[in-house]
Motif scaffolding. Structure first.
Motif, PDB file in Angstrom:
ATOM      1  N   SER A 150       0.850  -1.183   0.000  1.00 39.59           N
ATOM      2  CA  SER A 150       0.000   0.000   0.000  1.00 39.59           C
ATOM      3  C   SER A 150       0.892   1.242   0.000  1.00 39.59           C
ATOM      4  CB  SER A 150      -0.895  -0.020   1.245  1.00 39.59           C
ATOM      5  OG  SER A 150      -1.837   1.018   1.204  1.00 39.59           O
ATOM      6  N   THR A 184       6.974  -5.800   9.362  1.00 40.61           N
ATOM      7  CA  THR A 184       5.758  -5.295   8.736  1.00 40.61           C
ATOM      8  C   THR A 184       5.645  -3.811   9.053  1.00 40.61           C
ATOM      9  OG1 THR A 184       4.663  -7.442   8.977  1.00 40.61           O
ATOM     10  CG2 THR A 184       3.241  -5.522   8.603  1.00 40.61           C
ATOM     11  N   GLU A 204       3.429  -0.691   9.068  1.00 41.81           N
ATOM     12  CA  GLU A 204       2.015  -0.352   9.086  1.00 41.81           C
ATOM     13  C   GLU A 204       1.810   1.144   8.838  1.00 41.81           C
ATOM     14  OE1 GLU A 204       0.529  -3.522  12.436  1.00 41.81           O
ATOM     15  OE2 GLU A 204       1.192  -1.555  13.135  1.00 41.81           O
ATOM     16  N   GLU A 251      -0.712   4.186   9.870  1.00 42.87           N
ATOM     17  CA  GLU A 251      -1.721   4.516  10.877  1.00 42.87           C
ATOM     18  C   GLU A 251      -3.089   4.697  10.218  1.00 42.87           C
ATOM     19  OE1 GLU A 251      -1.721   7.267  14.820  1.00 42.87           O
ATOM     20  OE2 GLU A 251      -1.176   8.283  12.948  1.00 42.87           O
ATOM     21  N   GLY A 252      -4.090   3.994  10.763  1.00 39.99           N
ATOM     22  CA  GLY A 252      -5.449   4.110  10.260  1.00 39.99           C
ATOM     23  C   GLY A 252      -5.769   3.231   9.068  1.00 39.99           C
ATOM     24  N   SER A 253      -4.811   2.411   8.635  1.00 39.99           N
ATOM     25  CA  SER A 253      -5.034   1.544   7.477  1.00 39.99           C
ATOM     26  C   SER A 253      -4.983   0.080   7.897  1.00 39.99           C
ATOM     27  CB  SER A 253      -3.969   1.804   6.410  1.00 39.99           C
ATOM     28  OG  SER A 253      -4.110   0.905   5.327  1.00 39.99           O
ATOM     29  N   ASP A 254      -5.851  -0.723   7.306  1.00 40.76           N
ATOM     30  CA  ASP A 254      -5.842  -2.159   7.579  1.00 40.76           C
ATOM     31  C   ASP A 254      -4.745  -2.871   6.792  1.00 40.76           C
ATOM     32  OD1 ASP A 254      -8.038  -1.935   9.262  1.00 40.76           O
ATOM     33  OD2 ASP A 254      -9.471  -2.320   7.652  1.00 40.76           O
ATOM     34  N   LYS A 255      -4.283  -2.242   5.735  1.00 42.44           N
ATOM     35  CA  LYS A 255      -3.292  -2.860   4.847  1.00 42.44           C
ATOM     36  C   LYS A 255      -1.909  -2.261   5.117  1.00 42.44           C
ATOM     37  CE  LYS A 255      -3.098  -4.173  -0.002  1.00 42.44           C
ATOM     38  NZ  LYS A 255      -3.697  -3.950  -1.315  1.00 42.44           N
ATOM     39  N   PRO A 256      -0.901  -3.109   5.333  1.00 42.71           N
ATOM     40  CA  PRO A 256       0.434  -2.570   5.582  1.00 42.71           C
ATOM     41  C   PRO A 256       1.041  -1.932   4.336  1.00 42.71           C
ATOM     42  CG  PRO A 256       0.514  -4.962   5.483  1.00 42.71           C
ATOM     43  CD  PRO A 256      -0.932  -4.573   5.371  1.00 42.71           C
TER      44      PRO A 256
END
Length: 154
Positions: free
Chosen positions: A101, A133, A135, A137-142
């Motif tokens: 992403s 991983t 990540e 912030e605020g996203s389900d997808k890394p």
């Protein structure tokens, strides 16, 4: 605040495959950081550095270079794992890397890790492969998943 997993020596990594490592602090990815990365690498593609053009582009904003996101592994790794006293540590490289992403400028990212493999090397080091991983912030997808390979010398 970072949640760091500590090992009292490099040898303590052996046999701990599958162990969860820590979680880093959040870091803001701002336009200045992206511009400096572009300057360092010569990658001035408009989706990274042209704020106005990028607003009308596919992401609605400028985005971090994938390799900028990957390079943050070196920043995050000491926050997610602390390997006890050693003479030195060496970045051996990465195995699998995936950019899942885009990281829009103005987003915050952090990393969490997992120990995938640890073994002794012929020169007396301990080589560890860690799944990192990154990540958003605020996203389900890394943003990125990478297998970082490090070598620690007791």
């Amino acid at each position: 605040m970072a949640d760091t997993v500590r090992f009292s020596s490099p040898r303590d990594l052996i046999g701990r495959e599958g162990a969860a490592l820590g979680t880093s602090d959040w870091v803001l990815i701002d336009q200045d950081r992206v511009n400096k990365f572009a300057q360092a690498t010569g990658d001035f593609q408009w989706i990274h550095v042209d704020v106005e053009k990028a607003k009308a582009g596919p992401f609605g904003a400028t985005i971090a270079h994938g390799y900028l996101t990957l390079s943050m592994v070196a920043f995050f790794q000491p926050q997610i794992v602390d390997v006890g006293p050693m003479r030195m540590g060496v970045n051996v490289g990465t195995d699998k890397v995936r950019f899942l992403s885009p990281v829009k400028v103005g987003s915050r990212i952090r990393a969490k890790g997992e120990l995938l493999k640890a073994q002794e090397t012929p020169d007396g080091g301990i080589q560890a492969t860690m799944k990192v991983t990154i990540e958003i912030e605020g996203s389900d997808k890394p943003a990125c998943i990478a297998e970082a390979v490090s070598r620690y010398y007791p």
